[in-house]
Write an enzyme that holds these catalytic residues in place. Structure first.
Site, short mmCIF file in Angstrom:
data_model
loop_
_atom_site.label_atom_id
_atom_site.label_comp_id
_atom_site.label_asym_id
_atom_site.label_seq_id
_atom_site.Cartn_x
_atom_site.Cartn_y
_atom_site.Cartn_z
N SER A 123 0.83 -1.22 0.00
CA SER A 123 0.00 0.00 0.00
C SER A 123 0.85 1.25 0.00
O SER A 123 0.36 2.33 -0.29
CB SER A 123 -0.87 0.03 1.26
N HIS A 144 -1.76 -2.80 -6.80
CA HIS A 144 -2.35 -2.53 -5.49
C HIS A 144 -3.84 -2.85 -5.46
O HIS A 144 -4.66 -2.09 -6.00
CB HIS A 144 -2.10 -1.05 -5.13
N1 LIG Z 1 -4.79 -4.96 4.69
C1 LIG Z 1 -5.17 -4.16 3.71
O1 LIG Z 1 -6.25 -3.54 3.74
C2 LIG Z 1 -4.30 -3.97 2.50
C3 LIG Z 1 -4.85 -3.43 1.33
C4 LIG Z 1 -4.05 -3.29 0.19
C5 LIG Z 1 -2.72 -3.67 0.24
N2 LIG Z 1 -2.19 -4.18 1.39
C6 LIG Z 1 -0.78 -4.57 1.39
O2 LIG Z 1 -0.73 -5.98 1.29
C7 LIG Z 1 0.41 -6.47 1.99
C8 LIG Z 1 -0.06 -7.51 3.00
O3 LIG Z 1 -0.96 -6.91 3.90
P1 LIG Z 1 -1.95 -7.82 4.76
O4 LIG Z 1 -2.93 -6.90 5.37
O5 LIG Z 1 -2.43 -8.99 3.95
O6 LIG Z 1 -0.94 -8.35 5.89
P2 LIG Z 1 -1.09 -9.62 6.84
O7 LIG Z 1 -0.23 -9.36 8.02
O8 LIG Z 1 -2.52 -10.00 7.04
O9 LIG Z 1 -0.42 -10.79 5.96
C9 LIG Z 1 0.94 -10.80 5.64
C10 LIG Z 1 1.40 -12.24 5.58
O10 LIG Z 1 2.75 -12.28 5.13
C11 LIG Z 1 3.32 -13.43 5.72
N3 LIG Z 1 4.77 -13.38 5.61
C12 LIG Z 1 5.66 -12.69 6.36
N4 LIG Z 1 6.91 -12.94 5.92
C13 LIG Z 1 6.80 -13.78 4.86
C14 LIG Z 1 7.74 -14.42 4.00
N5 LIG Z 1 9.05 -14.21 4.12
N6 LIG Z 1 7.26 -15.22 3.03
C15 LIG Z 1 5.94 -15.45 2.89
N7 LIG Z 1 5.00 -14.88 3.69
C16 LIG Z 1 5.43 -14.08 4.67
C17 LIG Z 1 2.81 -13.40 7.15
O11 LIG Z 1 2.95 -14.66 7.77
C18 LIG Z 1 1.37 -12.96 6.94
O12 LIG Z 1 0.49 -14.06 6.86
C19 LIG Z 1 1.10 -5.26 2.63
O13 LIG Z 1 2.16 -4.85 1.81
C20 LIG Z 1 0.00 -4.21 2.64
O14 LIG Z 1 0.53 -2.90 2.52
C21 LIG Z 1 -2.95 -4.36 2.51
#
Ligand SMILES: NC(=O)c1ccc[n+]([C@@H]2O[C@H](COP(=O)([O-])OP(=O)(O)OC[C@H]3O[C@@H](n4cnc5c(N)ncnc54)[C@H](O)[C@@H]3O)[C@@H](O)[C@H]2O)c1
Length: 291
Positions: A123, A144
């Site tokens: 994000s 994104h």
């Molecule tokens: N949550 C939102 O609303 C949203 C919206 C758009 C974009 N994003 C982006 O998406 C990405 C993920 O966000 P999220 O909310 O899903 O986070 P989250 O914490 O729910 O999930 C992230 C996952 O990554 C895993 N992880 C960590 N290290 C890892 C590795 N080395 N290899 C594989 N997996 C690994 C973790 O175990 C976790 O399950 C971020 O970059 C965030 O900015 C989030």
């Protein structure tokens, strides 16, 4: 390379965003592998799919055959190597930490075929902060999605200065194949498009709360009943994750040195109590009674 050469997709991270993006890819016909370092997150993702697909059939959104095909398209593995080795397009959705993302992109560069596009769902971290960890910066792009990724139509495709027109075109075309509405950002900008607009609203809402002008419930009500938003900024933060808001605020502060980027005290309190929102059962609101 064109979109027709994209057959296999790898999603790295099976959390909030990753498991839904992977499910979407599988439903729209792509052979999809989803990987995560935490076995319990992979199990949760798999359980979600096994409940979600029959639910879509029951609602008449998918046929039995489509659901069966989607399930067959989707595999989960804890091995990044296995997940990425045959991928034509990778979507990374791990936690918002730039050094971790750089490490993963360097690994992906080593594991994937030379033609593979490496996209980040970040994000806030623009792909130019990651691209030089690979030998293919022209193929490293921001893709994104919005939360929940199975529902929200918008995807922002951000073309940094290093990203080729071919990578951008394939990424835009992929979004259309995934039944999304892509928008093309012609340059990198912090927060991309829609979040910049939402950041402005959320920041104001947060300070109205800190200044004691109104409760977070009433600020949310103002946005819903006055501006017609589907939910207020505090309710939305519970959905997207208070942890994400905290980490993003800290990242922005580290990058800019601007103290106004620091997460405000009431958000920090919740973050340090582990109250991240819906996913932990409590954030601004209490979800512990919700199944
Ligand atoms: N949550 C939102 O609303 C949203 C919206 C758009 C974009 N994003 C982006 O998406 C990405 C993920 O966000 P999220 O909310 O899903 O986070 P989250 O914490 O729910 O999930 C992230 C996952 O990554 C895993 N992880 C960590 N290290 C890892 C590795 N080395 N290899 C594989 N997996 C690994 C973790 O175990 C976790 O399950 C971020 O970059 C965030 O900015 C989030």
């Amino acid at each position: 390379m064109t979109i027709d050469d994209v057959k296999n997709i790898c999603v790295v991270g099976a959390g909030n965003m990753g498991h839904q993006i992977a499910t979407l890819c599988a439903i729209t016909g792509y052979k999809t592998t989803c990987t995560d370092v935490k076995p319990e997150i992979l199990q949760k993702a798999e359980a979600f799919v096994d409940k979600y697909l029959p639910g879509r059939v029951a609602k008449g959104k998918l046929t039995e055959e489509q659901a069966k095909q989607a399930r067959a398209n989707l595999t989960f593995t804890s091995s990044l190597e296995d997940a990425a080795k045959d991928a034509d397009y990778v979507i990374e959705a791990v936690i918002e930490v730039v050094d971790l993302k750089r490490r993963i992109f360097a690994d992906l560069d080593r594991i994937t075929p030379k033609h593979t596009i490496l996209a980040s769902n970040s994000s806030a971290i623009v792909s130019s902060r990651i691209a030089d960890a690979t030998s293919r910066p022209d193929k490293v792009v921001n893709l994104h999605f919005f939360n929940p990724a199975l529902v929200m139509k918008l995807v922002e495709v951000v073309q940094g200065p290093h990203v080729s027109d071919e990578t951008t075109k394939i990424s835009m075309d992929l979004c259309l194949k995934l039944d999304k509405v892509p928008v093309h950002l012609k340059k990198e900008v912090n927060g991309f498009l829609l979040n910049r607009i939402f950041f402005a609203i959320t920041k104001e809402a947060q300070w109205l709360l800190e200044m004691g002008v109104a409760s977070y419930e009433d600020i949310d009500k103002a946005c819903v009943y006055g501006a017609g938003h589907p939910m207020g900024p505090f309710r939305l933060q519970d959905l997207t994750g208070i942890d994400l808001a905290y980490i993003m605020g800290m990242e922005n502060f580290r990058r800019t040195g601007d103290t106004s980027e620091l997460p405000p005290p009431s958000l920090c309190e919740r973050y340090f109590r582990g109250e991240y929102g819906e996913k932990t059962g409590k954030g601004w609101y209490d979800y512990s009674k919700k199944k």
